[in-house]
Design an enzyme around this catalytic site. Structure first.
Site: not given
Ligand code: SAM
Length: 570
Positions: A155, A161, A164, A263, A392, A444, A492, A519
């Site tokens: 790229c 940027c 990457c 991109c 994701q 969530e 997650d 992550c």
């Molecule tokens: C890494 S994503 C994971 C989503 C899902 N498990 C997936 O695999 O698609 C993290 C999620 O946590 C939510 N989130 C962030 N802060 C939060 C909070 N304080 N309470 C509840 N959810 C939250 C975000 O909106 C997001 O949807």
């Protein structure tokens, strides 16, 4: 060059493998390492979701990788050394650390220097730009000898940027560096030591991504009144900086936008949409102005392009989302007309964001063309995704990630178990497990994501999943009273990791198994430490055993690392 390059500070170039072999193997005992290290910031350049987590890290991966060799020779004290701002140093990068920065040390002194875009093994001249208590940041002035795994970045924007950072590093070397970063964090932040032979198999090898380009299904571009240009282009006046810009933020600058015409991380149809917008939005007849985040004037803030697939045909689908500072659909009409002719574009949205900040989530949302959602298929389930819901960003690799989650969950498959899916987003993980369990409860914070999760449950004929909107950073004592005790908790969180209150709750809940998907390996290691070892200061008694941690590369060429961890109740 104005400053001297002190040769005595040149660190001998060691092959990466030799250097790394000085690290002890990963084991389960607490390490006593308490070196004061750079503190990880929990604000990430491309953080996508709201979180109000206040947890902090005392250590990061940044320097942990290099502290270990010191233990071998405790008698040799590092000489005091403090470079001045502006001083140039000849350095060798030893590893990649937090945010993909190159970690370098000054020979004989052990002084730590961090450099953006330095690659492991690269010998270079760096100028000190910032001094912290125990390390400095340098910018690369000149490469003296490149890392042996250096490749040409495909790229044209890769070196400028903020997306990457390591496109010019051989992919195999990228994943190796990520794997090592996770290992170092588990040892130093997670405080898992090397004396327990049980732990030999805990650290699983990283799962690489077999698609290294065009894998992102969501890209957010920003509009700006001026272009960010690299120094050389500014100096030779080959480009004019006073031209409206649409592209990606220059690393570390919220107000500077590097103009990009395509991109390599997004799909080809998404690149066609970007090119079509680039082709016309500056036309003065359209009267469109980019938002200026300094003067808080202007209309166009962001352009987000999301890719998905049609559930029936599996053909690509695109959602284009214009984030603007006010609602003026007539101004967007020419752009909408131009994009609506693309067969892949099934949704054009307008999010109105009146805030002065740089966020792209609108207070109001309007559908300008087509539907308000696009679809994607994951593990043979269909998911509807709206403009502001988390999904994701590498759907292909998410298949692998979710399979690993399911393997870790170790479901009996007899429909007797309860799953608690924390930070469930649009419900993807819980829904992919639902058919094998008694009930899934998903939590969530984003209301639109919860609405999507409920709709997705219906769409896939899942009737044993309940999705609840709530902030997991603000749970009260009564949290958990309205659902059955889970057998498996999936957590997650986004990059700041789990709030202490949630960790307290999990330690009280004592579910037999926790699958922690992360992550951010730094906050993940911190949370694993609390769940397994507890904390005297925070009055937490750890009661879990770390059974496995598997890094997964979801985002080639970027510093981001995903991990799936399995914890079992002791
Ligand atoms: C890494 S994503 C994971 C989503 C899902 N498990 C997936 O695999 O698609 C993290 C999620 O946590 C939510 N989130 C962030 N802060 C939060 C909070 N304080 N309470 C509840 N959810 C939250 C975000 O909106 C997001 O949807």
């Amino acid at each position: 060059m104005a400053s001297i390059i002190p040769n005595f500070r040149l660190r001998r170039l060691q092959p990466l493998t030799k250097f790394r072999s000085t690290l002890p193997p990963l084991h389960l005992h607490r390490s006593s390492s308490s070196i004061a290290l750079p503190v990880a910031s929990s604000s990430y350049e491309d953080s996508e979701e709201p979180q109000s987590n206040t947890n902090t890290l005392s250590t990061t991966t940044s320097t942990t990788a290099i502290e270990e060799p010191h233990r071998k020779n405790k008698s040799k004290k590092p000489k005091p050394f403090f470079p001045k701002r502006g001083e140039t140093l000849e350095l060798v990068c030893e590893s990649l650390a937090f945010k993909g920065k190159g970690l370098c040390k000054v020979e004989e002194t052990g002084y730590v220097v961090m450099c953006d875009r330095a690659l492991p093994g690269e010998r270079f001249v760096g100028r000190v730009t910032r001094k912290k208590n125990n390390y400095s940041e340098v910018t690369k002035v000149k490469t003296l000898s490149p890392h042996r795994d250096m490749v040409e970045a495909p790229c044209e924007y890769a070196l400028q940027c903020g997306g990457c950072r390591t496109q010019n590093l051989l992919y195999e070397a990228q994943v190796k560096a990520k794997e090592e970063q996770v290992r170092d964090l588990v040892i130093h932040v997670g405080k898992f030591s090397y004396k327990d032979p049980e732990f030999e198999n805990v650290m699983k090898p990283i799962v690489p991504c077999d698609t290294q380009f065009h894998y992102r299904n969501k890209m957010e571009f920003s509009f700006g009144p001026k272009r960010w240009l690299p120094k050389e282009q500014l100096a030779d006046k080959s480009e004019d900086a006073n031209v409206f810009s649409l592209g990606l933020h220059a690393p570390g600058f919220f107000d500077k936008v590097l103009n990009v015409d395509k991109c390599f991380l997004q799909s080809e149809p998404a690149n066609k949409v970007l090119a079509a917008v680039q082709d016309c939005w500056r036309n003065p007849e359209l009267g469109l102005s980019p938002y200026d985040c300094r003067s808080h004037t202007g209309f166009l803030k962001h352009l987000t392009i999301r890719s998905g697939r049609d559930v029936e045909t599996r053909e690509p689908q695109l959602m284009v989302n214009f984030v603007t500072s006010s609602y003026k659909p007539e101004l967007l009409k020419p752009l909408v007309d131009k994009l609506a002719v693309f067969p892949e574009v099934v949704s054009i949205m307008n999010n109105i964001n009146t805030a002065v900040g740089n966020t792209s989530v609108g207070e109001q949302e309007y559908t300008l063309y087509g539907k308000a959602t696009i679809t994607e298929i994951l593990r043979e389930l269909a998911f509807e995704i709206s403009a502001n819901s988390f999904f994701q960003t590498n759907a292909h690799q998410a298949e692998i990630l979710y399979k690993l989650v399911e393997d870790c969950a170790g479901l009996k498959g007899d429909g007797s178990e309860i799953v608690l899916d924390l930070f469930c987003g649009t419900g993807t993980i819980g829904l992919t497990l639902a058919k094998k369990v008694k009930h899934v409860y998903g939590y969530e914070v984003v209301p639109e994501a919860i609405a999507d999760a409920r709709r997705n449950a219906k769409l896939n004929g899942v009737h044993n999943a309940t999705f609840i909107q709530g902030d997991l950073n603000k749970i009260s004592e009564s949290f958990g009273n309205d659902f059955q005790k889970p057998d498996i908790v999936i957590s997650d969180p986004n990059r700041p990791g789990m709030h202490t209150n949630l960790i307290k709750y999990l330690l009280k809940l004592k579910a037999p198994r926790i699958v922690y998907v992360s992550c951010n390996p730094a906050t993940c290691a911190r949370d694993l430490d609390l769940l397994c070892h507890g904390s005297v200061e925070q009055k937490l008694q750890g009661c879990y055993r770390l059974k496995s941690i598997q890094p997964v590369d979801m985002f080639p060429h970027t510093p981001h690392i995903e991990c799936v961890c399995l914890l079992e109740l002791c």
